[in-house]
Every structure is written in C-alpha cells, then in structure tokens.
Write a protein that holds these residues in place. Structure first.
Motif, PDB file in Angstrom:
ATOM      1  N   ARG A  41       0.570  -1.214   0.272  1.00 45.47           N
ATOM      2  CA  ARG A  41      -0.346   0.097   0.266  1.00 45.47           C
ATOM      3  C   ARG A  41       0.745   1.065  -0.441  1.00 45.47           C
ATOM      4  O   ARG A  41       1.158   2.220  -0.763  1.00 45.47           O
ATOM      5  N   ALA A  42       2.250   1.571   1.365  1.00 41.75           N
ATOM      6  CA  ALA A  42       2.900   2.142   0.976  1.00 41.75           C
ATOM      7  C   ALA A  42       3.054   2.666  -0.662  1.00 41.75           C
ATOM      8  O   ALA A  42       3.442   4.324  -0.797  1.00 41.75           O
ATOM      9  N   SER A  43       3.985   1.343  -1.240  1.00 44.40           N
ATOM     10  CA  SER A  43       5.008   1.843  -2.696  1.00 44.40           C
ATOM     11  C   SER A  43       3.331   2.064  -3.365  1.00 44.40           C
ATOM     12  O   SER A  43       3.797   3.216  -4.512  1.00 44.40           O
ATOM     13  N   ALA A  44       1.989   1.693  -3.673  1.00 39.88           N
ATOM     14  CA  ALA A  44       1.261   1.934  -3.686  1.00 39.88           C
ATOM     15  C   ALA A  44       0.423   4.132  -4.475  1.00 39.88           C
ATOM     16  O   ALA A  44       0.603   4.726  -4.621  1.00 39.88           O
ATOM     17  N   ARG A  45       0.289   3.989  -2.826  1.00 37.69           N
ATOM     18  CA  ARG A  45       0.171   5.499  -2.731  1.00 37.69           C
ATOM     19  C   ARG A  45       1.393   6.590  -3.205  1.00 37.69           C
ATOM     20  O   ARG A  45       1.880   7.984  -3.605  1.00 37.69           O
ATOM     21  N   ASN A  46       3.227   5.959  -2.893  1.00 34.54           N
ATOM     22  CA  ASN A  46       3.776   6.633  -3.293  1.00 34.54           C
ATOM     23  C   ASN A  46       4.455   6.198  -4.867  1.00 34.54           C
ATOM     24  O   ASN A  46       5.064   5.216  -4.738  1.00 34.54           O
ATOM     25  N   PRO A  47       4.154   7.493  -5.624  1.00 35.49           N
ATOM     26  CA  PRO A  47       4.559   6.132  -6.924  1.00 35.49           C
ATOM     27  C   PRO A  47       5.656   6.643  -7.340  1.00 35.49           C
ATOM     28  O   PRO A  47       6.669   6.152  -7.904  1.00 35.49           O
ATOM     29  N   ASN A  48       6.211   7.898  -6.646  1.00 32.97           N
ATOM     30  CA  ASN A  48       7.809   7.868  -7.269  1.00 32.97           C
ATOM     31  C   ASN A  48       8.580   6.790  -6.489  1.00 32.97           C
ATOM     32  O   ASN A  48      10.040   6.851  -7.210  1.00 32.97           O
ATOM     33  N   LEU A  49       8.322   6.275  -5.451  1.00 39.77           N
ATOM     34  CA  LEU A  49       9.256   5.266  -5.391  1.00 39.77           C
ATOM     35  C   LEU A  49       9.696   4.033  -6.107  1.00 39.77           C
ATOM     36  O   LEU A  49      10.085   3.535  -5.787  1.00 39.77           O
ATOM     37  N   GLY A  50       9.152   4.305  -7.039  1.00 41.79           N
ATOM     38  CA  GLY A  50       9.155   2.950  -7.537  1.00 41.79           C
ATOM     39  C   GLY A  50      10.437   3.358  -8.913  1.00 41.79           C
ATOM     40  O   GLY A  50      10.668   2.310  -9.415  1.00 41.79           O
ATOM     41  N   LEU A  51      10.742   4.253  -8.815  1.00 46.16           N
ATOM     42  CA  LEU A  51      11.383   4.814  -9.764  1.00 46.16           C
ATOM     43  C   LEU A  51      12.723   4.364  -8.671  1.00 46.16           C
ATOM     44  O   LEU A  51      13.919   4.498  -9.604  1.00 46.16           O
ATOM     45  N   ARG A  52      12.750   4.170  -8.257  1.00 43.05           N
ATOM     46  CA  ARG A  52      14.359   4.108  -7.252  1.00 43.05           C
ATOM     47  C   ARG A  52      14.652   2.658  -8.460  1.00 43.05           C
ATOM     48  O   ARG A  52      16.102   1.927  -7.558  1.00 43.05           O
ATOM     49  N   VAL A 107      13.012  14.999  -8.899  1.00 41.11           N
ATOM     50  CA  VAL A 107      13.793  14.357 -10.235  1.00 41.11           C
ATOM     51  C   VAL A 107      12.641  14.334 -11.358  1.00 41.11           C
ATOM     52  O   VAL A 107      12.225  14.059 -12.812  1.00 41.11           O
ATOM     53  N   ASN A 108      11.542  13.659 -10.621  1.00 35.55           N
ATOM     54  CA  ASN A 108      10.337  12.485 -11.706  1.00 35.55           C
ATOM     55  C   ASN A 108       9.628  13.455 -12.699  1.00 35.55           C
ATOM     56  O   ASN A 108       9.934  13.127 -13.803  1.00 35.55           O
ATOM     57  N   HIS A 109       9.930  14.673 -12.101  1.00 34.24           N
ATOM     58  CA  HIS A 109       8.295  15.813 -13.183  1.00 34.24           C
ATOM     59  C   HIS A 109       9.533  15.757 -14.559  1.00 34.24           C
ATOM     60  O   HIS A 109       8.553  15.643 -15.524  1.00 34.24           O
ATOM     61  N   GLN A 110      10.752  15.524 -14.829  1.00 29.16           N
ATOM     62  CA  GLN A 110      11.731  16.051 -15.218  1.00 29.16           C
ATOM     63  C   GLN A 110      11.797  14.321 -16.335  1.00 29.16           C
ATOM     64  O   GLN A 110      11.718  14.631 -17.559  1.00 29.16           O
ATOM     65  N   LEU A 111      11.708  13.815 -15.325  1.00 27.88           N
ATOM     66  CA  LEU A 111      12.223  12.598 -16.273  1.00 27.88           C
ATOM     67  C   LEU A 111      11.247  11.199 -17.236  1.00 27.88           C
ATOM     68  O   LEU A 111      11.353  11.525 -17.813  1.00 27.88           O
ATOM     69  N   ARG A 112       9.787  12.776 -16.591  1.00 22.93           N
ATOM     70  CA  ARG A 112       8.395  12.192 -17.121  1.00 22.93           C
ATOM     71  C   ARG A 112       9.227  12.864 -18.134  1.00 22.93           C
ATOM     72  O   ARG A 112       8.231  12.266 -19.523  1.00 22.93           O
ATOM     73  N   GLN A 113       8.401  14.536 -17.877  1.00 21.01           N
ATOM     74  CA  GLN A 113       8.626  14.941 -19.754  1.00 21.01           C
ATOM     75  C   GLN A 113      10.327  14.396 -20.995  1.00 21.01           C
ATOM     76  O   GLN A 113       9.181  14.186 -21.765  1.00 21.01           O
ATOM     77  N   LEU A 114      10.720  14.095 -20.412  1.00 20.76           N
ATOM     78  CA  LEU A 114      12.299  12.917 -21.498  1.00 20.76           C
ATOM     79  C   LEU A 114      10.900  11.764 -21.690  1.00 20.76           C
ATOM     80  O   LEU A 114      11.469  12.027 -23.063  1.00 20.76           O
ATOM     81  N   GLN A 115      10.974  11.059 -20.518  1.00 18.44           N
ATOM     82  CA  GLN A 115       9.891  10.141 -21.368  1.00 18.44           C
ATOM     83  C   GLN A 115       9.067  10.155 -22.429  1.00 18.44           C
ATOM     84  O   GLN A 115       8.947   9.808 -23.528  1.00 18.44           O
ATOM     85  N   LEU A 116       8.720  11.576 -22.096  1.00 19.19           N
ATOM     86  CA  LEU A 116       7.498  11.782 -23.205  1.00 19.19           C
ATOM     87  C   LEU A 116       7.843  11.828 -24.726  1.00 19.19           C
ATOM     88  O   LEU A 116       7.405  11.842 -25.744  1.00 19.19           O
TER      89      LEU A 116
END
Lengths: 307, 356
Positions: free
Chosen positions: A52-63, A279-288
């Motif tokens: 649940r905690a990792s689902a709540r915080n999507p950023n943690l998947g990036l690690r 970091v997340n926002h920029q990484l997403r932008q790059l992916q897009l």
C-alpha cells in the motif's frame, strides 16, 4: 501521576514512531534487496501495508529503474548541494541521449565513439552483469562471448562518448549481480550481435528470467558457494565436504536482521521523497518526448545496412 | 563551631608549603594570538532565557540579517578609472571555501577527469590593515629588517548566530556592519588590491582556466604505524617471521652513530596538518551557488572541510592577463555557469570523432 501518564504516553509515541520508521525503512532498501519479500503467513499484514505504501507513493517505484539518482548513503560523503548539482547534470545528459530503463540481466547494445575503431564508432552487445555507482559515477558492465573468448566492457552511464544505449531484451534475473557468468558455461553469456530488440507490450511488469546457469568445474574466480546464489543450478556437484563445512562456518544468517546495517546501506525515505519529487517531473517529460519521437520514427523506411 | 575553626586553620597551613618553589620558565610561549583575535566561543546557558526573550533575539537577528543583505557592495561607488591596475607582482585577496565532494567531468576529447567541488559560502571582507600598521606576533627569533610591503585583509565566511559567540568576537564584525562569521582568515595582500570592508566576494573572483593554491587541513588519521604513515614495506607474513609484520625494523646503526638520528621515520600522529596544494586548475564555475570545480581529488581534508584559495605562486601557472581586480563585483547578468574550453558540457551533443 500526571508525570507518569505523560511518560508512558511518550513511550507509546516513541514506540509508534519506531515502528513507522522501521516499516518505511523497508521501502527504502537498496534496489537489490528490495526484490526479496519474505512472505510468511504471520507477516502478511505487514507485507500488505508495504504494498500500500508503495502504491501511495508512485515516486518510490523509480528507485529500481533509476537507482543512480540516489546518492551514496555514506554520511561522510553526503552534501545536499553537490547532490543537487550532480542530479541536474545527469538530467542534462539524459536530455541529450536516451538512457533507458534496464536491469542486471537485461541484454543491451551500446554504441560509443571510439577514435581507434574503424568508422570511429564501436557497438557492443552483451548481458548486463553488474550495475553500480551513484550519480555521474554510475556504471554498468556488459559481458559477451566473442570467438570463444569472454569479453567484458565497463561503460560509464553518463559518458558523453556513448552514442546510444539500446535495450534488446528487458528482463531481470534471480540475482543482483551475475558475476558468476564468468565461471559458467559459455553458452549462458553468448549473444549474437545482430539480435533484434524484443518489445514488451506497454504496462507489463519487467519479467524475471528464472534460468539457472551451470558452472564449469573448479577452479573458480570466487567462492560462489558462500554467496547464496539463486541463479546457479549445479553448485553442489563441485563442492567437497570441506567446502560445505567452511560454508556453514562462514555463514552470517543474522545479518538480515541487522537493522543498523540496513540503515547504513540505504537512503531514508524522507530524503528519497525529496529527491524523486525534484527529478520525477523532468524524467516523465523526457519519457514523453522520447515516446512521441519514437512513434514518428516508425514511419521512416529503414536504410539497407552495409557489411 | 570549634571544629570549623580548626578546619579553616588547617587549610591555611596546608597552603604554606615551603618545598614548592616557583621559577619563571625561560621558554617563551609558543603561540600568542594576533591582536585582532578575540575568543570566539561563548558558554551561555539557556536557563534564564524565557520564550519571549528567545523570540526577541530571533527578531533582532532577522533584522540584522536583512540589514546585512540590503548592504550595497562598496565596490559600486568606486570609480573604475581610479582603481589601480593589476600587474604580475600584485597579490590579490583569496577566498574561504568549503569542500563539498567529488564527481567526474569529461573533456572534449572524451577523457574522464575527476573534480573536487569547492563552495564559496557567504564571503565578506571584514577588515583591512595597511602594511605600516600591521604588526603581527613574532613567531621566530629572526627579525626582518626590511619594510613590510603587504597589508593584511581579514575575510570571514558563513554567518552564524551572534548569541553563540562572545561579544568581543561580534565586535570584530560590527565595524563592517556584519554579523559574526564562522571562519575568519587573514590574507596578505598588496596595498593596491585594497577592498573596503563589507564587500562580498564570489566564486567569480577566480576565472575558469586559472590555477589556484589551496590550503587546508589534511584528514586526521590518528596515531599510525610506520607502514601507513611512511609507506614502509613491513616484513614478510611467513617464513619464520614472528611478531614483526608491520614494524619498522632497525632505526639506527652502531659505532659513532649509536643513537636515533633526528628525523628518523617512526610511528606517530598522521594527518590533521595544514598542507598547501599548489597549481590546481579551475574547470568550471557556477555563479548561482558559487561553486568551483577543480581538477583532481588531491585537495586536503574530508567533505565539508574548510579550505583557503589563493592565486597560485607557481611561476609558470601564474595569471598571464589581469584577473578580476581587486575582485569581481556582483553583476546581475552573469551566465549561470562558466566552463573551461577543454570541458564537455552535459547539455552538449555526444562526442564524435572525425574520420581523418
């Protein structure tokens, strides 16, 4: 009386804090460790809360996908400004070249500029056997067998001479380092250079390849039997009674309960949240942008390859 | 009552010792602080501080910080034509920096170089003492007859809470209208490179491609044996060697030299000494955070160590043209980052080699 109540309540609060911190700590484990989940019926509730905690915080998947954005946990080397500058440099480099998500066990093709090569570029295909380093020092090692000779090349992830990094097969293996492929039969680390990239459908989780390799007879480069490897099939055949006894003597089964050791190896979750938020926002932008440009590229006709 | 009087009497007698003779030592004290030095640490207790008082102190400090930040750099009022020009003999002021870590950069020909990052935190000129008035403590018996040519410039870095330091120490800074700083350092400068107190110094005091000297304290390694301290080889691990694997072995010979000669390399304390690294090249400067990237990882000290930066004295690496003199004033439209021409920027295209 009032003092006693206050004291007991503070104790309760402290215990709760300790529990929460311990619970969160599991989330901030090093990527290699985070995969193994001891699912016992007693701990089921805890495991659920973790999910649940990792689902709540999507950023943690990036690690797992971008482990090099987390700094070295050694407090002697940490400095917030240096880490920030380093991250901005990494993102700048990522805006120039597509550094894809890959794991130990994935098969990559790396093209680098090489002043000594014919045509001034060099392409190498191999399986990623190790990935380490933080920040701009991040590096990975590719292994292949060329003309019956094992070859390993170490690349810096952020080296500007790297022209392209292509993931030919995105998968994980059972272990976090595949250094035992050096002592395995050569067919386990042989990959053809004209391999086609295998494209996974979008949204599928990264598959884990459960292959177990066969080791060559001794001598070995390391004492593989002491490392609790899951990806080796025939390790027991090559052992003598002496080796088994030594393995028992050298085993450190208590280390998985060593909270302090785990703490020193990881970045606290509060720090991670700050980093990923930055970091997340920029990484997403790059992916897009990568995705849209890739879609455009599919319509171009492929050029006939020479040689 | 009587016993109390007796005790007093006994104490008085016990102080009358006749076996203890006071002699004045002939040895002069080794360290006498310079006259501008004021003790820094103040041992205050929070016992009598109420919450209101604390808030009041906070407010005063905030006001002072605002005052300090609103201070205009004295360099603005100086007419550019009046300032003396730089020549190779002049000595400029240096900077106080903090070592914040290492990471690699790549050169344009694809070579990886490791760099050290130095952050220039909040540097201000605190005081200037012209050469005629400057009279430092005498550290050696050798008396220099020649006239002093260099003035003394005090530079401070990193503003701290004034309530944590003594009043005398704060007084050093109040003349320049500053709050006290954590580090205070003396730079010997030639009189023409005078900067009026209160002037902020930035990382752009140096240019990209310049060479600097860095002075810092080396890592403290404690009491170390001869193998780590002097790189001795030790003795073999086996072949009958007992108890002398890491020992120095012989430290002297017989005959006339039957003693330990001065300067013999022996175990002892290692590190925590001031060391100067000369001729370090500046590869990159960030003007926003005032960070300097220098080539190599040999700058003494751990991450977070304080170091002092000077123009180099190496004859072949000195400035060939005039650096920012006396220092670089604050300009709004500076580029965010300066790079040496040999360094590849991260937002440039990947390196390719031309076919010849």
């Amino acid at each position: 009386m009032a003092l006693a109540i206050r004291r007991s309540s503070s104790e309760v609060f402290g215990a709760a804090k300790w529990f929460i911190r311990r619970d969160c700590r599991v989330l901030s484990t090093v990527p290699e460790r985070a995969e193994e989940k001891p699912v016992t019926p007693k701990r089921e509730r805890q495991a659920v809360s973790r999910v649940r905690a990792s689902a709540r915080n999507p950023n943690l998947g990036l690690r797992h996908a971008y482990p090099e954005f987390l700094p070295d946990p050694n407090p002697k080397w940490r400095n917030s400004l240096r880490e920030k500058l380093e991250r901005s440099d990494m993102l700048k480099r990522r805006s120039q070249i597509d550094i894809p998500e890959f794991y130990v066990g994935s098969i990559l093709a790396v093209t680098i500029a090489d002043p000594h090569a014919q045509g001034k570029t060099n392409r190498f295909v191999g399986i990623c056997i190790e990935r380490k380093g933080c920040g701009l020092r991040a590096e990975f090692t590719l292994r292949n067998v060329v003309d019956h000779q094992g070859v390993e090349v170490r690349y810096d992830l952020y080296d500007p001479t790297v022209q392209s990094i292509q993931v030919l097969r995105l998968e994980k293996r059972l272990d976090d380092k595949l250094l035992y492929l050096r002592d395995a039969l050569p067919e386990y680390s042989t990959f053809s250079f004209d391999m086609d990239p295998e494209i996974l459908p979008e949204g599928t989780p990264v598959p884990v390849n459960p292959v177990q390799v066969k080791l060559k007879p001794r001598p070995w480069l390391e004492r593989w039997e002491r490392q609790e490897l899951k990806g080796v099939a025939n390790i027991e055949e090559h052992l003598k009674e002496k080796d088994r006894v030594r393995r028992e003597l050298r085993a450190t089964p208590w280390e998985k309960y060593d909270l302090m050791k785990q703490y020193r190896k990881t970045i606290p979750i509060e720090d991670q949240n700050d980093i990923w938020a930055e970091v997340n926002h920029q990484l997403r932008q790059l992916q897009l942008t990568r995705k849209t440009s890739a879609r455009k590229r599919t319509f171009t006709t492929p050029k006939p390859q020479l040689g | 009552m009587a016993t109390g009087n007796l005790n007093l009497l006994r104490n008085a007698f016990s102080k009358l010792r006749i076996d203890h003779v006071f002699t004045r030592s002939l040895q002069r004290p080794r360290y006498r602080p310079p006259y501008w030095y004021a003790p820094k640490e103040s041992a205050t207790s929070d016992e009598f501080l109420t919450q209101e008082n604390k808030q009041f102190i906070e407010e005063v400090m905030q006001d002072k910080m605002q005052l300090q930040n609103s201070l205009q750099s004295p360099l603005v009022n100086i007419d550019q034509n009046e300032t003396p020009t730089w020549n190779p003999q002049t000595r400029r002021v240096g900077l106080i920096a903090r070592k914040i870590g290492n990471y690699p950069l790549w050169t344009k020909d694809g070579k990886k170089v490791l760099t050290t990052l130095l952050q220039v935190v909040d540097n201000h000129v605190i005081k200037y003492i012209p050469p005629e008035e400057f009279n430092p403590m005498k550290t050696s018996s050798v008396q220099w007859k020649e006239k002093r040519k260099l003035g003394c410039m005090l530079v401070g870095s990193e503003t701290i809470d004034p309530s944590t330091v003594t009043r005398e120490y704060c007084g050093l800074f109040s003349n320049a209208g500053m709050l006290p700083k954590r580090h205070l350092f003396r730079f010997m400068v030639s009189p023409e490179s005078y900067i009026s107190p209160g002037t902020p110094l930035y990382a752009t005091h140096f240019r990209v491609g310049d060479y600097i000297d860095v002075r810092a304290k080396t890592m403290d390694r404690g009491f170390q044996g001869v193998m780590k301290r002097w790189g001795f080889k030790g003795m073999p691990a086996s072949h009958g060697v007992t108890k002398t694997h890491r020992r120095p072995g012989n430290i002297g010979s017989g005959g006339e030299k039957a003693r330990v000669w001065p300067g013999t390399k022996m175990p002892g304390h290692m590190g925590n000494r001031w060391r100067m690294l000369r001729g370090v090249k500046i590869l990159r400067i960030n003007t926003q955070h005032n960070v300097i990237w220098t080539l190599g990882v040999a700058i003494p000290g751990e991450t977070g160590a304080t170091c002092y930066l000077f123009d180099t004295v190496l004859p072949l690496k000195k400035h060939s043209s005039s650096p920012p003199f006396p220092t670089q004033p604050l300009v709004d439209d500076l580029p965010l980052e300066y790079f040496d021409e040999s360094i590849q920027r991260f937002d440039e295209r990947s390196i390719t080699y031309e076919e010849v």
